[in-house]
Design an enzyme around this catalytic site. Structure first.
Site, short mmCIF file in Angstrom:
data_model
loop_
_atom_site.label_atom_id
_atom_site.label_comp_id
_atom_site.label_asym_id
_atom_site.label_seq_id
_atom_site.Cartn_x
_atom_site.Cartn_y
_atom_site.Cartn_z
N ILE A 96 10.56 -3.03 -6.46
CA ILE A 96 10.24 -1.68 -6.93
C ILE A 96 9.69 -1.78 -8.35
O ILE A 96 10.25 -2.48 -9.20
CB ILE A 96 11.47 -0.74 -6.83
CG1 ILE A 96 11.77 -0.50 -5.34
CG2 ILE A 96 11.21 0.58 -7.56
CD1 ILE A 96 12.95 0.39 -5.07
N LEU A 97 8.56 -1.11 -8.57
CA LEU A 97 7.93 -1.16 -9.90
C LEU A 97 8.42 0.02 -10.73
O LEU A 97 8.55 1.13 -10.22
CB LEU A 97 6.40 -1.13 -9.74
CG LEU A 97 5.83 -2.36 -9.00
CD1 LEU A 97 4.43 -2.10 -8.50
CD2 LEU A 97 5.87 -3.59 -9.90
N HIS A 113 3.75 1.85 3.94
CA HIS A 113 5.16 1.96 4.32
C HIS A 113 5.25 2.14 5.85
O HIS A 113 4.50 2.95 6.41
CB HIS A 113 5.82 3.15 3.60
CG HIS A 113 7.27 3.25 3.91
ND1 HIS A 113 8.21 2.42 3.36
CD2 HIS A 113 7.94 4.04 4.79
CE1 HIS A 113 9.40 2.70 3.85
NE2 HIS A 113 9.26 3.69 4.72
N ALA A 183 -0.87 0.88 13.76
CA ALA A 183 -0.99 1.79 12.61
C ALA A 183 -1.31 1.05 11.31
O ALA A 183 -2.38 1.25 10.73
CB ALA A 183 0.29 2.61 12.46
C1 GAR Z 1 5.08 -4.29 6.65
O1 GAR Z 1 5.61 -3.72 7.82
C2 GAR Z 1 5.06 -3.27 5.53
O2 GAR Z 1 4.74 -1.99 5.96
C3 GAR Z 1 6.50 -3.34 5.07
O3 GAR Z 1 6.81 -4.71 5.11
C4 GAR Z 1 6.02 -5.37 6.11
C5 GAR Z 1 5.27 -6.51 5.46
O4 GAR Z 1 4.58 -7.27 6.41
N1 GAR Z 1 6.63 -2.78 3.75
C6 GAR Z 1 7.71 -2.11 3.35
O5 GAR Z 1 8.69 -1.95 4.03
C7 GAR Z 1 7.63 -1.56 1.94
N2 GAR Z 1 8.63 -0.56 1.73
P1 GAR Z 1 3.36 -8.21 6.02
O6 GAR Z 1 3.83 -9.12 4.88
O7 GAR Z 1 3.12 -9.00 7.28
O8 GAR Z 1 2.20 -7.35 5.64
#
Ligand code: GAR
Length: 205
Positions: A96-97, A113, A183
């Protein structure tokens, strides 16, 4: 004179969303922005390999090693300055920034998200936990959201959302994959192009 919008992508893990951005830039879906730098807060994140394969510069900035949020964020800011970054994408960035950081870049940081905000978001909702919470609640529809980042975790203005149906046989893992495929990997590139296009127009005003 047309100037490219320089983009930095901040990651922590596998980097499938980063890959979606790299592929979209290659295919011309992202026309107004160029990914110049990938920063990970975790050494060894597979996202770094994806960036290196695409010949994008990478950096690792570790909060643990730097010892404080301020030092961590200052190191990121120094890199963003060095690469003249205009737009910052949080793509699976699991830190978190602070307001000190986010207020430096108003409407210039976007985040993906894995739920339909305002459901299943805010502190503690990240990665698989989001899908576990959606299944535990019993919602029949979930999805993904791209939003601007401000001082409230997952609280900034929404840019794009896409819904995804939940199936009776879903596990957190199967749901995570469907949300990514249907999505996240679609709306993140589309939203980045939209933001870069608007940013480039603003700049020539
Ligand atoms: C993704 O599902 C992204 O939406 C989520 O983490 C995953 C990362 O996957 N992000 C969060 O939960 C942020 N709050 P990736 O490294 O394969 O893109």
């Amino acid at each position: 004179m047309k100037k490219t919008v320089n983009v930095a992508v901040l990651v922590s893990g596998g980097g499938t969303n980063l890959q979606a951005l790299i592929d979209a830039e290659r295919k011309g879906v992202i026309k107004h922005g160029k990914i110049k730098l990938v920063i990970s807060n975790k050494a060894g994140a597979y996202a770094l390999e994806r960036a290196a394969d695409a010949k994008i510069d990478t950096a690792v900035v570790s909060k643990k090693e730097l010892g404080s949020t301020e030092a961590f964020e200052d190191a990121i800011i120094a890199l963003l300055d060095e690469y003249s970054i205009d737009i910052i994408v949080l793509a699976g960035f699991m830190a978190i920034l602070s307001e000190r950081f986010t207020s430096k870049y108003p409407r210039r940081i976007i985040n993906i998200h894995p739920s339909l905000i305002p459901s299943f978001c805010g502190e503690g909702f990240y990665g698989l936990r989001v899908h576990e919470a959606a299944l535990a609640y019993g919602v029949k529809v979930t999805g993904a959201t791209v939003h601007f980042v401000n001082e409230i975790p997952d609280g900034g203005e929404i840019i794009m959302q896409k819904s995804v149906a939940i199936k009776s046989f879903d596990t957190p893992e199967s749901l995570q994959l469907r949300v990514m495929r249907l999505a996240e990997w679609k709306i993140l590139p589309a939203a980045l192009e939209k933001v870069c296009k608007e940013y480039s127009k603003e700049r020539i005003k």
